[in-house]
Design a protein around this motif. Structure first.
Motif, PDB file in Angstrom:
ATOM      1  N   PHE A 116       4.033 -22.663  -9.479  1.00 37.98           N
ATOM      2  CA  PHE A 116       3.854 -21.519 -10.376  1.00 37.98           C
ATOM      3  C   PHE A 116       2.417 -21.015 -10.317  1.00 37.98           C
ATOM      4  O   PHE A 116       2.171 -19.804 -10.249  1.00 37.98           O
ATOM      5  N   GLY A 117       1.453 -21.934 -10.327  1.00 33.35           N
ATOM      6  CA  GLY A 117       0.057 -21.517 -10.259  1.00 33.35           C
ATOM      7  C   GLY A 117      -0.270 -20.813  -8.954  1.00 33.35           C
ATOM      8  O   GLY A 117      -0.985 -19.796  -8.944  1.00 33.35           O
ATOM      9  N   ALA A 118       0.255 -21.327  -7.832  1.00 33.72           N
ATOM     10  CA  ALA A 118      -0.010 -20.699  -6.539  1.00 33.72           C
ATOM     11  C   ALA A 118       0.600 -19.305  -6.469  1.00 33.72           C
ATOM     12  O   ALA A 118      -0.041 -18.347  -6.022  1.00 33.72           O
ATOM     13  N   GLY A 119       1.858 -19.166  -6.915  1.00 36.38           N
ATOM     14  CA  GLY A 119       2.494 -17.859  -6.904  1.00 36.38           C
ATOM     15  C   GLY A 119       1.801 -16.875  -7.826  1.00 36.38           C
ATOM     16  O   GLY A 119       1.620 -15.696  -7.475  1.00 36.38           O
ATOM     17  N   ALA A 120       1.390 -17.337  -9.011  1.00 41.56           N
ATOM     18  CA  ALA A 120       0.695 -16.467  -9.949  1.00 41.56           C
ATOM     19  C   ALA A 120      -0.638 -15.999  -9.377  1.00 41.56           C
ATOM     20  O   ALA A 120      -1.012 -14.825  -9.502  1.00 41.56           O
ATOM     21  N   ALA A 125       5.248 -12.871 -12.781  1.00 45.65           N
ATOM     22  CA  ALA A 125       6.308 -12.614 -11.804  1.00 45.65           C
ATOM     23  C   ALA A 125       6.099 -13.422 -10.530  1.00 45.65           C
ATOM     24  O   ALA A 125       7.046 -13.981  -9.969  1.00 45.65           O
ATOM     25  N   GLY A 126       4.860 -13.505 -10.044  1.00 50.78           N
ATOM     26  CA  GLY A 126       4.582 -14.265  -8.830  1.00 50.78           C
ATOM     27  C   GLY A 126       4.842 -15.746  -9.009  1.00 50.78           C
ATOM     28  O   GLY A 126       5.411 -16.397  -8.126  1.00 50.78           O
ATOM     29  N   PHE A 155       3.772 -12.889   1.336  1.00 47.97           N
ATOM     30  CA  PHE A 155       4.513 -11.780   0.741  1.00 47.97           C
ATOM     31  C   PHE A 155       4.589 -11.803  -0.783  1.00 47.97           C
ATOM     32  O   PHE A 155       5.061 -10.832  -1.370  1.00 47.97           O
ATOM     33  N   VAL A 156       4.136 -12.864  -1.440  1.00 49.79           N
ATOM     34  CA  VAL A 156       4.183 -12.885  -2.899  1.00 49.79           C
ATOM     35  C   VAL A 156       3.276 -11.810  -3.475  1.00 49.79           C
ATOM     36  O   VAL A 156       3.639 -11.082  -4.400  1.00 49.79           O
ATOM     37  N   PRO A 178       3.682  -7.345  -7.390  1.00 47.16           N
ATOM     38  CA  PRO A 178       3.100  -6.167  -8.052  1.00 47.16           C
ATOM     39  C   PRO A 178       3.893  -4.889  -7.818  1.00 47.16           C
ATOM     40  O   PRO A 178       4.032  -4.063  -8.731  1.00 47.16           O
ATOM     41  N   HIS A 179       4.429  -4.727  -6.608  1.00 44.01           N
ATOM     42  CA  HIS A 179       5.168  -3.490  -6.334  1.00 44.01           C
ATOM     43  C   HIS A 179       6.474  -3.447  -7.127  1.00 44.01           C
ATOM     44  O   HIS A 179       6.860  -2.388  -7.634  1.00 44.01           O
ATOM     45  N   ALA A 180       7.160  -4.582  -7.245  1.00 44.90           N
ATOM     46  CA  ALA A 180       8.391  -4.611  -8.032  1.00 44.90           C
ATOM     47  C   ALA A 180       8.117  -4.243  -9.486  1.00 44.90           C
ATOM     48  O   ALA A 180       8.904  -3.538 -10.130  1.00 44.90           O
TER      49      ALA A 180
END
Length: 335
Positions: free
Chosen positions: A53-57, A287-288, A260-261, A266-268
């Motif tokens: 979660f931290g990496a995606g965020a 979201a990320g 691609f995250v 952000p675009h979504a």
């Protein structure tokens, strides 16, 4: 009107979705879904979920910052070249530490590789700042509209050079280490238990940018427009660049090269109506993080007991999204 129609409602829905994905991540295991013994959940799954979660965020936050800085909706953290620098550092650490050696593998796989990735990201950031120093300091009141394009081009060149070095390292890598190195390049959360560092970097990046996030909306209209409103354009550019680099470096050091995250999240959210930076930055982080946790849960269960690299499933969503954006044209993120 839907429940999640307004910005505050979208963020509230994202918080609920993030909590749901965290629970889903805790329930996902190599043998399918279900809560196992408490030791497995809290000592193995929970740190991995928090790290993912931290990496995606962090990646999504960096993507939102870079898209605002470059005024291009197709930008993401990897155009900076920071991820390539982190990959060079991590793979070099794997080769120097000898991941295949049982005597050093456990310690070095956790700390040595993360340190190498962090140093590589820091080196790439210094290189980017050095090469783009004139661009970052040449806006003035009149504005330099070529600055975002120049930053993108410099980042692409650094990324290309880093990719060449990565290929060279893979060429000389021993057979026993090659599989682990390739998995890391694909994005792999297996064994990613050290989540405090990426969460710290995420909070620092947010703290450095969110208090004046409304100025990003003005910068997105052009440097000259922002300067007339009193925005310190040069200082904000540097702050955004350093915050994005910090978040990207920590994310890559934690989970490998998960692509691609920063582009998709952000675009979504912009498609959902979140176009103003004070809402977009925290929403992108939520979201990320949820996206990566969900992708990791699928990676652990879709062909269980075999675990897929999370970057593969992230790319399965990111590549079509990127193509759709490309075919529509890079219209930027001007308000």
């Amino acid at each position: 009107m839907s429940v999640c129609a307004r910005p505050a409602s979208v963020v509230a829905c994202l918080v609920a979705a993030a909590l749901g994905t965290l629970l889903l991540g805790l329930a996902a295991g190599s043998s399918g879904f279900g809560f196992a013994a408490s030791e497995i959940v809290w000592q193995i799954r929970a740190p991995r979920v928090l790290a993912g979660f931290g990496a995606g965020a962090a990646l999504a936050l960096a993507g939102a910052l870079m898209q605002s800085l470059t005024r291009n909706a197709l930008a993401d953290p990897y155009v900076l070249g920071i991820s390539s620098g982190a990959a060079v550092g991590a793979l070099s650490a794997m080769l120097l530490g000898g991941i295949g050696a049982a005597t050093v593998s456990a310690w070095w796989a956790h700390w040595g590789v993360a340190a190498g990735a962090s140093l590589g990201a820091f080196g790439a950031t210094l290189l980017l700042l050095g090469l783009s120093w004139r661009v970052l300091t040449s806006s003035g009141v009149s504005g330099n509209q070529e600055a975002p394009v120049s930053l993108l081009l410099i980042g692409v060149m650094i990324g290309s050079a880093g990719s060449a070095v990565v290929t060279l390292l893979l060429t000389f890598a021993p057979e026993v280490q090659l599989r682990g190195m390739v998995f890391w390049l694909l994005g792999d959360l297996n064994g990613a238990t050290h989540w405090i560092a990426v969460w710290t970097a995420l909070l620092l990046a947010l703290a450095a940018t969110w208090p004046w996030a409304h100025q990003l909306d003005w910068l997105a209209r052009g440097d000259a427009w922002a300067a007339t409103l009193g925005v310190p354009v040069v200082r904000r550019r540097r702050q955004v660049l350093l915050a994005a680099a910090l978040a990207t470096g920590a994310a890559v050091a934690t989970g490998g090269a998960i692509g691609f995250v920063g582009l998709v999240a952000p675009h979504a959210l912009r498609l959902l109506g979140l176009r103003h930076a004070p809402w977009l930055l925290p929403a992108s982080a939520l979201a990320g993080g949820a996206f990566v946790v969900l992708a990791d849960a699928a990676a652990r269960t879709v062909v269980a007991p075999v675990q897929l690299p999370v970057g593969v499933l992230a790319a399965a969503v990111g590549v079509p999204s990127f193509l759709v954006l490309l075919l529509r044209g890079p219209r930027g993120v001007r308000r």
